[in-house]
Scaffold this active site. Structure first.
Site, PDB file in Angstrom:
ATOM      1  N   SER A 398     -43.719   1.471  23.692  1.00 34.48           N
ATOM      2  CA  SER A 398     -44.622   0.689  24.011  1.00 34.48           C
ATOM      3  C   SER A 398     -46.175   1.634  24.214  1.00 34.48           C
ATOM      4  O   SER A 398     -47.575   1.436  24.371  1.00 34.48           O
ATOM      5  CB  SER A 398     -44.821  -0.456  23.897  1.00 34.48           C
ATOM      6  OG  SER A 398     -44.163  -1.588  23.356  1.00 34.48           O
ATOM      7  N   GLU A 431     -47.368   2.638  15.087  1.00 37.36           N
ATOM      8  CA  GLU A 431     -47.996   3.893  15.664  1.00 37.36           C
ATOM      9  C   GLU A 431     -46.903   5.369  16.048  1.00 37.36           C
ATOM     10  O   GLU A 431     -46.199   5.003  16.349  1.00 37.36           O
ATOM     11  CB  GLU A 431     -48.722   3.284  16.755  1.00 37.36           C
ATOM     12  CG  GLU A 431     -49.837   2.332  16.926  1.00 37.36           C
ATOM     13  CD  GLU A 431     -50.658   2.578  17.721  1.00 37.36           C
ATOM     14  OE1 GLU A 431     -51.694   2.397  18.470  1.00 37.36           O
ATOM     15  OE2 GLU A 431     -49.337   1.886  19.342  1.00 37.36           O
ATOM     16  N   ASN A 469     -52.054  -0.668  22.516  1.00 35.24           N
ATOM     17  CA  ASN A 469     -51.635  -1.200  23.460  1.00 35.24           C
ATOM     18  C   ASN A 469     -53.377  -0.750  24.267  1.00 35.24           C
ATOM     19  O   ASN A 469     -53.285  -1.296  25.800  1.00 35.24           O
ATOM     20  CB  ASN A 469     -50.404  -1.224  23.959  1.00 35.24           C
ATOM     21  CG  ASN A 469     -49.735  -1.530  23.794  1.00 35.24           C
ATOM     22  OD1 ASN A 469     -50.490  -3.218  23.533  1.00 35.24           O
ATOM     23  ND2 ASN A 469     -48.010  -1.639  23.681  1.00 35.24           N
TER      24      ASN A 469
END
Length: 679
Positions: A398, A431, A469
């Site tokens: 992430s 992504e 993020n």
């Protein structure tokens, strides 16, 4: 004869107009002009008994040309063309295939005959663009299928196939040879506008309205669409048409419609790689997923549903067996519900493996293990030993450094990031993270894989948190600053939910679990500069066992399974203690200031991402934030929101967050962000 993307040819005594305006045969001004010319020729040639309008390629008409919406109207206008079709003394038919959407379906409704090939999709999705049908759709559709069905279709933007459209009365016939069937059906004029709206039960109308308002969250376009459909039953056709057009023009000029058009084009632009990365993708048919936890299970399911052969690897036999049973049950349930083709399960192309050698045949290996750099490097070292040469090695991290993960292998050029969002079977965003050392075609492979999964794939550069993020972290951090500065969690959440977020940041944190951020902060503690502003409220809550919903308390208390109305004394005590330790004089923050500060943090971070090359284009940031983080679609994303703000006011907002942040704040280049060409 061909003009403006429309070809006219005569077949016997029928004039055939074939729209050939790739990619979706949009009703651009030249196409509309060609239709006017078709009608003139039809009226002037006594040998012709009628005309059929069809589409070249695999599509009838995909809708209006949205590029025209930002420019002054160019005649002939679509409503005028459709009135001419209805007024024409000779019959005109529509022969549809592929898709008849928006203005394309409105054109078909203005025809005397409608024939569709099996599988054709029909719909009026204008509300999804903040609009209503503006060329008679709200007046003609109810006359064919009734008020209830029209409210459902127009109010939700639902698309139906040809068979369902035939059952509703929108299509006269479903035929494999739509053109031939349409020619055979040409007869006397059958103007839809001359029909009466069929009577409908009040309960049916109320249910359809309620469903549309719920699906569209009561947005202005939905309310206007429902009102226009109701007009069809109470007003003469011409008067209803005029009211529809006035509502359409008012909505077209609205900021909401502009934002939704922006998202429409941004989503399509996201799939286009920069020129330097365009190359043939590698062939991917076999996929290995490392880790049978929640994310690994979701990725494996998504790959199976897309038709890939999947190996699911986990060294824990019990977890692996349970994951296999869960996968089979989920897929069987989705097949029974008609969401995936049953043939995907016969046979199920799934192998459960506890030995590393099972990943050897895979074209793509995806790691989905614990979010810890040391753990991921160890896993990639093992993958490197067993994956075949030329296999793509992907990490689902992430926020970790993909180059650091790739360095654990002998082939860093084959490593990329594939950041799925949970749940991986539901969330459309993916992504695709490229590194400077990636081999040619690697980014293209990741994008192609995502698109085959049905994901909205967005290219990112390798940087902490990638696009999503990183922007969300800036947003959440600013919201934490506002706790120390004077707001309570429920005030921040309420202000941002009123702006349009599905959930405020503290509700989201409780839902996902506070311990995730707590672990990340602990990992960064040793390298954190003591001069950087740090809010310890989350740490204090986690130290007391308040990890969010899963433990019954976080920023909010969840006694009885329901969230409390506001933060309790434990949370307020932690906030007051943090403010006192920092020496902050708390003051009440208005909802308007909360929103401006939170969004300014997003915008500033977006500018930095664009300048650093982590985002290839500004609109990609909007796509990521809307599809992955709940930014309201009708606002168009943080970049689109910023472009609607007064430049001086936006600069003052950045001043606010700079003052709140203090040491280490980096101001993003707003000029670059706000002047970059919109796709």
């Amino acid at each position: 004869m061909t003009r403006g993307g429309l070809t006219l040819l005569v077949r016997g005594d029928v004039l055939v107009a074939e729209i050939d305006h790739p990619p979706v045969n949009a009703l651009s001004a030249p196409v509309r002009a060609g239709l006017v010319e078709m009608l003139a020729r039809l009226g002037a040639d006594e040998r012709l008994r009628g005309a059929v309008i069809t589409g070249a390629g695999r599509c009838f008409i995909g809708g209006a040309d949205l590029q025209e919406f930002g420019r002054p109207p160019e005649p002939p206008l679509l409503p005028d063309v459709l009135e001419m079709i209805e007024a024409c003394p000779k019959p005109v038919a529509a022969a549809m295939r592929g898709a008849a959407l928006g203005g394309g379906l409105e054109l078909a409704l203005a025809c005397d005959v409608r024939v569709a090939e099996p599988g054709t999709r029909l719909g009026l999705p204008e509300v999804t663009l903040g609009l209503i049908p503006g060329a008679g759709g709200t007046q003609r559709l109810p006359r064919l299928c009734g008020l209830g069905a029209a409210m459902r279709l127009i109010g939700t933007g639902e698309r139906v196939d040809a068979e369902a459209a035939h059952a509703l009365g929108l299509v006269d016939e479903v035929a494999a040879d739509a053109l031939g069937a349409a020619m055979a059906r040409l007869g006397p004029k059958r103007r839809v506008s001359a029909r009466a709206v069929p009577p409908a039960a009040p309960d049916e109308i109320l249910a359809a309205e309620a469903a549309a308002l719920k699906a569209g969250k009561g947005r202005p376009a939905v309310r206007a669409a429902l009102a226009a459909v109701r007009d069809a039953a109470t007003l003469p056709f011409a008067q209803g048409l005029a009211a529809e057009r006035a509502a359409f023009l008012a909505l077209r000029a609205s900021p909401e419609a502009a934002a939704l058009r922006h998202m429409f084009f941004a989503e399509r632009a996201a799939g286009r790689l920069p020129a330097g990365l365009r190359a043939a993708p590698r062939r991917v048919e076999g996929v290995a997923v490392i880790g049978a936890g929640t994310m690994g299970l979701g990725i494996a399911q998504a790959a199976l549903e897309a038709g890939f052969e999947v190996v699911l690897f986990d060294m824990e036999g019990g977890k692996l067996a349970a994951a296999g049973e869960a996968l089979r049950a989920r897929l069987a349930e989705r097949a029974a519900a008609g969401r995936i083709a049953p043939e995907r399960l016969s046979p199920l192309r799934l192998t459960l493996a506890a030995g590393w050698e099972a990943i050897a045949p895979a074209d793509l290996v995806i790691e989905a293990v614990f979010e810890d750099l040391a753990v991921k490097r160890e896993v990639f070292g093992r993958i490197d030993l067993y994956a075949k040469p030329g296999a793509v090695l992907a990490t689902n991290t992430s926020y970790l450094d993909i180059e650091a993960i790739a360095a654990a292998t002998s082939r860093p050029q084959d490593v990329l990031g594939l950041h799925f969002f949970a749940p991986a079977t539901v969330m459309k965003l993916l992504e695709v993270v490229n590194t400077p050392n990636a081999a040619p075609g690697l980014a293209a492979t990741g994008m192609a894989f995502g698109q085959r999964l049905g994901k909205l794939a967005v290219l990112c550069g390798n940087g902490f948190g990638f696009i999503g993020n990183r922007v969300y972290n800036a947003y959440r951090t600013q919201c934490e600053f506002m706790l120390e500065d004077g707001a309570w969690p429920e005030e921040v959440d309420a202000a941002l939910e009123a702006f349009g977020f599905a959930m405020g940041p503290f509700t989201v944190a409780d839902l996902s679990g506070l311990d995730i951020a707590w672990r990340m902060r602990a990992a960064q503690a040793a390298t954190r500069d003591a001069r950087v502003r740090y809010v310890p409220v989350l740490d204090a809550l986690c130290e007391q066992g308040r990890l969010g919903r899963k433990t019954g308390a976080g920023y909010y208390d969840y006694a009885g399974g329901q969230r409390g109305a506001g933060s309790d004394e434990v949370v307020r005590g932690a906030i007051l203690a943090a403010a006192a330790a920092r020496g902050s004089a708390r003051r009440a923050l208005a909802a308007e200031e909360i929103v401006r500060r939170a969004l300014a943090a997003m915008v500033n971070e977006a500018a930095l991402l664009l300048a650093e090359g982590v985002a290839a284009r500004a609109s990609d940031i909007d796509v990521v934030m809307v599809h992955g983080y709940g930014f309201p679609r009708f606002r168009g994303g943080p970049v689109q929101w910023a472009r609607t703000r007064d430049r001086a006011a936006l600069a003052r907002d950045i001043d606010l967050i700079e003052a709140a942040t203090g040491f280490g704040f980096r101001r993003g280049p707003l000029d670059l962000l706000l002047t970059e060409a919109v796709p």
